[in-house]
Scaffold this motif. Structure first.
Motif, PDB file in Angstrom:
ATOM      1  N   LEU A  20       9.289 -37.232 -36.830  1.00 39.48           N
ATOM      2  CA  LEU A  20       8.855 -36.324 -35.735  1.00 39.48           C
ATOM      3  C   LEU A  20       9.293 -36.783 -34.442  1.00 39.48           C
ATOM      4  CD1 LEU A  20       4.993 -35.794 -37.045  1.00 39.48           C
ATOM      5  CD2 LEU A  20       6.845 -34.097 -37.020  1.00 39.48           C
ATOM      6  N   TRP A  21       9.382 -38.013 -34.152  1.00 35.85           N
ATOM      7  CA  TRP A  21       9.807 -38.451 -32.885  1.00 35.85           C
ATOM      8  C   TRP A  21      11.430 -37.905 -32.693  1.00 35.85           C
ATOM      9  CZ3 TRP A  21      13.783 -42.187 -32.081  1.00 35.85           C
ATOM     10  CH2 TRP A  21      13.982 -42.703 -30.702  1.00 35.85           C
ATOM     11  N   VAL A  22      12.102 -38.324 -33.919  1.00 33.30           N
ATOM     12  CA  VAL A  22      13.521 -37.857 -33.628  1.00 33.30           C
ATOM     13  C   VAL A  22      13.648 -36.072 -33.442  1.00 33.30           C
ATOM     14  CG1 VAL A  22      15.670 -37.274 -34.835  1.00 33.30           C
ATOM     15  CG2 VAL A  22      14.373 -39.450 -35.015  1.00 33.30           C
ATOM     16  N   LEU A  23      12.869 -35.408 -33.846  1.00 36.02           N
ATOM     17  CA  LEU A  23      12.663 -33.799 -33.870  1.00 36.02           C
ATOM     18  C   LEU A  23      12.230 -33.583 -32.369  1.00 36.02           C
ATOM     19  CD1 LEU A  23      12.706 -31.030 -34.717  1.00 36.02           C
ATOM     20  CD2 LEU A  23      10.534 -31.462 -35.398  1.00 36.02           C
ATOM     21  N   VAL A  24      11.270 -34.161 -31.823  1.00 33.17           N
ATOM     22  CA  VAL A  24      10.683 -34.028 -30.531  1.00 33.17           C
ATOM     23  C   VAL A  24      11.967 -34.484 -29.491  1.00 33.17           C
ATOM     24  CG1 VAL A  24       9.023 -34.878 -28.736  1.00 33.17           C
ATOM     25  CG2 VAL A  24       8.367 -34.082 -31.293  1.00 33.17           C
ATOM     26  N   SER A  25      12.472 -35.639 -29.713  1.00 31.13           N
ATOM     27  CA  SER A  25      13.484 -36.081 -28.774  1.00 31.13           C
ATOM     28  C   SER A  25      14.713 -35.203 -28.600  1.00 31.13           C
ATOM     29  CB  SER A  25      14.103 -37.539 -29.028  1.00 31.13           C
ATOM     30  OG  SER A  25      12.888 -38.287 -29.045  1.00 31.13           O
ATOM     31  N   ALA A  26      15.061 -34.632 -29.965  1.00 31.88           N
ATOM     32  CA  ALA A  26      15.997 -33.684 -30.084  1.00 31.88           C
ATOM     33  C   ALA A  26      15.784 -32.308 -29.239  1.00 31.88           C
ATOM     34  CB  ALA A  26      16.580 -33.467 -31.560  1.00 31.88           C
ATOM     35  N   ALA A  27      14.616 -32.026 -29.424  1.00 30.16           N
ATOM     36  CA  ALA A  27      14.097 -30.594 -28.755  1.00 30.16           C
ATOM     37  C   ALA A  27      14.378 -30.988 -27.269  1.00 30.16           C
ATOM     38  CB  ALA A  27      12.842 -30.017 -29.447  1.00 30.16           C
ATOM     39  N   PHE A  28      13.791 -32.052 -26.771  1.00 30.25           N
ATOM     40  CA  PHE A  28      13.971 -32.189 -25.268  1.00 30.25           C
ATOM     41  C   PHE A  28      14.838 -32.159 -24.795  1.00 30.25           C
ATOM     42  CE2 PHE A  28      14.303 -35.534 -22.167  1.00 30.25           C
ATOM     43  CZ  PHE A  28      13.777 -34.742 -21.104  1.00 30.25           C
ATOM     44  N   LEU A  29      16.069 -32.963 -25.671  1.00 26.90           N
ATOM     45  CA  LEU A  29      17.498 -33.217 -25.191  1.00 26.90           C
ATOM     46  C   LEU A  29      18.300 -31.865 -25.234  1.00 26.90           C
ATOM     47  CD1 LEU A  29      18.295 -36.569 -26.470  1.00 26.90           C
ATOM     48  CD2 LEU A  29      17.837 -36.046 -24.069  1.00 26.90           C
ATOM     49  N   MET A  30      17.794 -30.989 -25.950  1.00 24.40           N
ATOM     50  CA  MET A  30      18.551 -29.752 -26.199  1.00 24.40           C
ATOM     51  C   MET A  30      18.835 -29.039 -24.766  1.00 24.40           C
ATOM     52  SD  MET A  30      17.259 -26.378 -28.470  1.00 24.40           S
ATOM     53  CE  MET A  30      15.898 -26.440 -27.601  1.00 24.40           C
ATOM     54  N   ILE A  31      17.973 -28.836 -23.791  1.00 28.76           N
ATOM     55  CA  ILE A  31      18.186 -28.310 -22.648  1.00 28.76           C
ATOM     56  C   ILE A  31      19.158 -29.033 -21.775  1.00 28.76           C
ATOM     57  CG2 ILE A  31      16.266 -29.283 -21.348  1.00 28.76           C
ATOM     58  CD1 ILE A  31      15.793 -26.385 -20.276  1.00 28.76           C
ATOM     59  N   PHE A  72       6.892 -33.998 -20.867  1.00 28.71           N
ATOM     60  CA  PHE A  72       7.296 -33.399 -22.229  1.00 28.71           C
ATOM     61  C   PHE A  72       6.422 -33.776 -23.247  1.00 28.71           C
ATOM     62  CE2 PHE A  72       9.768 -32.128 -26.134  1.00 28.71           C
ATOM     63  CZ  PHE A  72       9.648 -30.897 -25.800  1.00 28.71           C
ATOM     64  N   LEU A  73       6.264 -35.056 -23.588  1.00 24.07           N
ATOM     65  CA  LEU A  73       5.364 -35.459 -24.506  1.00 24.07           C
ATOM     66  C   LEU A  73       3.919 -35.278 -24.189  1.00 24.07           C
ATOM     67  CD1 LEU A  73       7.042 -38.940 -25.400  1.00 24.07           C
ATOM     68  CD2 LEU A  73       7.244 -36.823 -26.672  1.00 24.07           C
ATOM     69  N   ARG A  74       3.619 -35.547 -22.964  1.00 20.03           N
ATOM     70  CA  ARG A  74       2.077 -35.362 -22.590  1.00 20.03           C
ATOM     71  C   ARG A  74       1.742 -33.867 -22.977  1.00 20.03           C
ATOM     72  NH1 ARG A  74       2.602 -37.393 -18.120  1.00 20.03           N
ATOM     73  NH2 ARG A  74       2.927 -35.743 -16.875  1.00 20.03           N
ATOM     74  N   GLY A  75       2.641 -32.720 -22.459  1.00 18.91           N
ATOM     75  CA  GLY A  75       2.628 -31.341 -22.786  1.00 18.91           C
ATOM     76  C   GLY A  75       2.287 -31.234 -24.445  1.00 18.91           C
ATOM     77  N   LEU A  76       3.080 -31.767 -25.249  1.00 19.76           N
ATOM     78  CA  LEU A  76       2.675 -31.662 -26.398  1.00 19.76           C
ATOM     79  C   LEU A  76       1.444 -32.013 -27.004  1.00 19.76           C
ATOM     80  CD1 LEU A  76       6.198 -32.981 -28.304  1.00 19.76           C
ATOM     81  CD2 LEU A  76       5.577 -30.554 -27.716  1.00 19.76           C
ATOM     82  N   PHE A  77       1.020 -33.323 -26.506  1.00 15.10           N
ATOM     83  CA  PHE A  77      -0.397 -33.693 -26.903  1.00 15.10           C
ATOM     84  C   PHE A  77      -1.519 -32.976 -26.371  1.00 15.10           C
ATOM     85  CE2 PHE A  77       2.079 -37.664 -27.721  1.00 15.10           C
ATOM     86  CZ  PHE A  77       1.650 -37.765 -29.092  1.00 15.10           C
ATOM     87  N   THR A  78      -1.362 -32.364 -25.246  1.00 16.32           N
ATOM     88  CA  THR A  78      -2.210 -31.554 -24.485  1.00 16.32           C
ATOM     89  C   THR A  78      -2.116 -29.984 -24.779  1.00 16.32           C
ATOM     90  OG1 THR A  78      -0.957 -31.281 -22.429  1.00 16.32           O
ATOM     91  CG2 THR A  78      -2.526 -33.196 -22.673  1.00 16.32           C
ATOM     92  N   GLY A  79      -1.318 -29.573 -25.492  1.00 16.27           N
ATOM     93  CA  GLY A  79      -1.061 -28.187 -25.568  1.00 16.27           C
ATOM     94  C   GLY A  79      -0.353 -27.457 -24.687  1.00 16.27           C
ATOM     95  N   ASP A  80       0.099 -28.063 -23.653  1.00 11.69           N
ATOM     96  CA  ASP A  80       0.667 -27.475 -22.584  1.00 11.69           C
ATOM     97  C   ASP A  80       2.200 -27.427 -22.924  1.00 11.69           C
ATOM     98  OD1 ASP A  80       1.561 -26.235 -20.243  1.00 11.69           O
ATOM     99  OD2 ASP A  80       1.192 -28.070 -18.904  1.00 11.69           O
ATOM    100  N   LEU A  81       2.728 -26.350 -23.258  1.00  9.82           N
ATOM    101  CA  LEU A  81       4.231 -26.434 -23.731  1.00  9.82           C
ATOM    102  C   LEU A  81       5.074 -25.476 -22.680  1.00  9.82           C
ATOM    103  CD1 LEU A  81       4.101 -25.497 -27.633  1.00  9.82           C
ATOM    104  CD2 LEU A  81       4.257 -27.652 -26.418  1.00  9.82           C
ATOM    105  N   GLY A  82       4.459 -25.235 -21.582  1.00  2.37           N
ATOM    106  CA  GLY A  82       5.316 -24.700 -20.665  1.00  2.37           C
ATOM    107  C   GLY A  82       4.934 -23.095 -20.504  1.00  2.37           C
ATOM    108  N   THR A  83       5.819 -22.302 -19.805  1.00  2.42           N
ATOM    109  CA  THR A  83       5.741 -20.821 -19.591  1.00  2.42           C
ATOM    110  C   THR A  83       6.848 -20.308 -20.104  1.00  2.42           C
ATOM    111  OG1 THR A  83       4.253 -20.916 -17.652  1.00  2.42           O
ATOM    112  CG2 THR A  83       5.264 -19.069 -18.392  1.00  2.42           C
TER     113      THR A  83
END
Length: 316
Positions: A20-31, A72-83
């Motif tokens: 899951l950590w690898v997946l989250v990091s890859a999704a973050f670095l994608m942009i 980005f990690l804080r947003g995942l844990f709080t449900g704030d994924l942006g707009t």
């Protein structure tokens, strides 16, 4: 025994967390790995420099990378994924509205694949045992290979052309009714059902030669009872294992099928988000699909361990 189960749970849990950590990091670095300026790509080449700078500031892309990652990690844990840039809605709202449609489609495809594969594979195994009905065996083998190799989206297009356009029996796009599920579910389930039926046939043929089956025959049990009560339950483990792994693939396969049938799920949404350079929405959908595949794989491991505790011994 308790120690083996504890070690098994720790290994599986650790593997899931790392994945899951690898997946989250890859999704973050994608942009950040997109060639060029992602904001310029979102707004277009004619956007005013002031608008580009303001958008970068609003997205927090001017902050240090580590700070963006923590946010980005804080947003995942709080449900704030942006707009969502293209929809103007919180990404979490878009996911909540579209995810149930995708999950329903994937689960129905999985159920249909299992319901087709078990009886077809078992029937062919019994009918062709010991070299009988060679023609039936060859027909089944060739047909299942062809069906399994047809891409699901191509099968979906064929179903639309035949049953939707030519015969006008079923809708070719989402209408909200139960009939809307028929064609996309068949398109998703056909390939996996063909593969699983072949696995069921091979496993059942092997099981029918086991000693406990010979013992059941010696007790003069009926052939139907021997197959259904004794042989088949012992033969479906491999098929269910593969079927469980296919469940994650089925959900991912909805990306193309949903676009063929204009299905209001994550698959059609992510294509529009990619075309619209809606990176917050693309990131979130990638996370949803990746997390789903990882959780399904972990669930399959746990179920197999419960069915056969010996699989926990020496597991790496």
């Amino acid at each position: 025994m308790q120690n083996r189960w504890t070690a098994f749970a720790l290994r599986r849990g650790t593997r899931l967390i790392i994945s899951l950590w690898v997946l989250v990091s890859a999704a973050f670095l994608m942009i950040h790995l997109v060639p060029g300026d992602p904001v310029r790509a979102m707004l277009g080449p004619t956007a005013a420099p002031a608008l580009v700078d303001q958008t970068r500031e609003n997205l927090g892309l001017n902050d240090p990378l580590w700070e963006q990652y923590l946010r980005f990690l804080r947003g995942l844990f709080t449900g704030d994924l942006g707009t969502s840039i293209t929809m103007g809605l919180p990404v979490s709202e878009v996911l909540a509205a579209r995810l149930p449609n995708t999950l329903t489609l994937g689960l129905l495809g999985f159920v249909l694949a299992i319901c087709l594969a078990l009886p077809v594979g078992a029937t062919i195994a019994v009918a062709t045992r010991k070299g009988r009905r060679r023609g039936l065996e060859l027909s089944f083998a060739s047909t299942s290979v062809v069906v399994a190799t047809i891409p699901d989206f191509l099968l979906g297009v064929a179903l639309v052309a035949i049953f939707g356009v030519t015969l006008e029996l079923l809708p070719v796009a989402w209408t909200g009714g139960a009939e809307s599920y028929v064609l996309p579910v068949i398109a998703l389930a056909a390939g996996p059902a063909a593969v699983l039926s072949r696995i069921v046939r091979v496993e059942l043929l092997s099981t029918l030669d086991e000693d406990f089956v010979r013992t059941a025959r010696a007790k003069r049990l009926s052939s139907r009872r021997i197959v259904l009560r004794h042989a088949l339950p012992n033969a479906v483990t491999a098929a269910l294992t593969l079927g469980g792994l296919m469940l994650g693939t089925l959900v991912a396969s909805t990306v193309l099928v949903e676009n063929v049938f204009a299905w209001p799920g994550l698959g059609s949404t992510v294509v529009g988000a990619i075309l619209g350079r809606d990176y917050p929405l693309v990131q979130a959908i990638v996370l949803v699909y990746g997390t789903g595949v990882l959780l399904v794989n972990t669930l399959v491991d746990v179920v197999l361990a419960l069915l056969d505790p010996r699989s926990t011994i020496g597991d790496q």
